[in-house]
Design a protein around this motif. Sequence first.
Motif: not given
Ligand code: ZN
Length: 458
Positions: A324, A372, A377, A379, A413-414
Amino acid sequence: MPEVNAFVSALSQALDDSALMTGDRIPARSRSDASLSGRHLPIALVRPTSVEQVSATLRICNDHRVPVVTQGGMTGLAGGANAIEGSLVLSLERMSGVEEIDTAAGTMTLKAGTVLETAQKAAEDAGFLLPIDLGSRGSCQIGGNIATNAGGIRVIRHGVTRDNILGLEAVLADGTVISSLNRLRKNNTGYDLKQLFIGSEGTLGVITRAVIRLQPLPVGKATALVALPNYENAVQLLAKAQAGLVGLSAFEIMWQSYFGFASQGEGLKLFERSHPFAVIVEQSGTPDSAALENFLAMMFEEGLIEDALIAQSEKEARQFWAVREGAAYDRLPHLINFDVSISVGRLGEFADACEAAIREGYPDAHVAFFGHMGDSNLHIAVAVGASDPATLHAVDGIVYGIVRDFHGSISAEHGIGALKRDFLHYSRSPEELALMRAIKQTLDPRGILNPGKLLPPA
Ligand code: ZN
């Protein structure tokens, strides 16, 4: 440059030698965060040891109208902590350490430069869980986690950083110290000022201390790696896990494009054959894996999942997580990272649309999805063989255009930083942006705090 000289001389009068670096003494790493997109060295690097030094530094910068960029562990991916031309960089690395753990109330007071992992260990030694956790725990600092409202792998259970902060101390652009080190869970006394600074990415103030709400330390953990035939089944599995698995603490999805590449990178072949989707399901606070095993057996009978591996040891669980975490991607040239939020029911459809649009322009691109899922979320790891500014902007435009069509968020989140600033209006309305600018004007009227980051020019 008489103005620069006057500025540096004011700094050297206020700070001791170990706190101030200029010219050749400034290390190259002050340029950029982990996005490696920063190009400029600052004119001064200040490493304060006290809030008084932070305050004095900001007052001088405000008087001389010198931009200030605050830096933590430099693990961000949005260019938010990149030095800018003619700026002063404020590194909080020497303001570190846990000051107090209140075991009755379950709170930790600590300095902003404390490395996240150090704070996590201190909490554990006192019998608590610090509910913020992310891959860069060994080098990121709590002040940076708060300034960027970091997410990570514990959000499904404990929320984002914002949800775990009780109080803050922050210094405003003019040097005013706002001490709002609340420790009470219930404190309904007007505007929640700490929330202004959380997620502000260094544009409204410099966070110097924090109070974190701790959680009971869960004992025991069960981890499984589950194979699924399609995204719809993953949505059903998530709903059933949330309803039926007490202590669900992670639900991390990987499309085959990601899982295949990342497992190969680790030299692991976990499933007999390839499956379209893999999910890590983790349950915390459980004495053994019996409940998770029963749950997955039921899911198998219902035809929701194709295969499941239950970790028999900590080592096996770490293997699932290693895939992961995908270290293989660090070695992929010209990698472009995305961090978006889309409503969970439409993530599968979004990924298909996104991949098709990227391939239209770049037929041979590497496009891989993971994230996630419990927090909606996603990516996206994209490599098109180049990463010059024009290519980056083109790929950004493709992905963020689809995010806008799906009413999603360009950053889950970034954060926004320097790299996503020009796309902020894809996710926030003109009225919201105007209010953000009004708040910025009130707290930082001379615009010295991290200018050019987060907010696009009006
Ligand atoms: Zn992340």
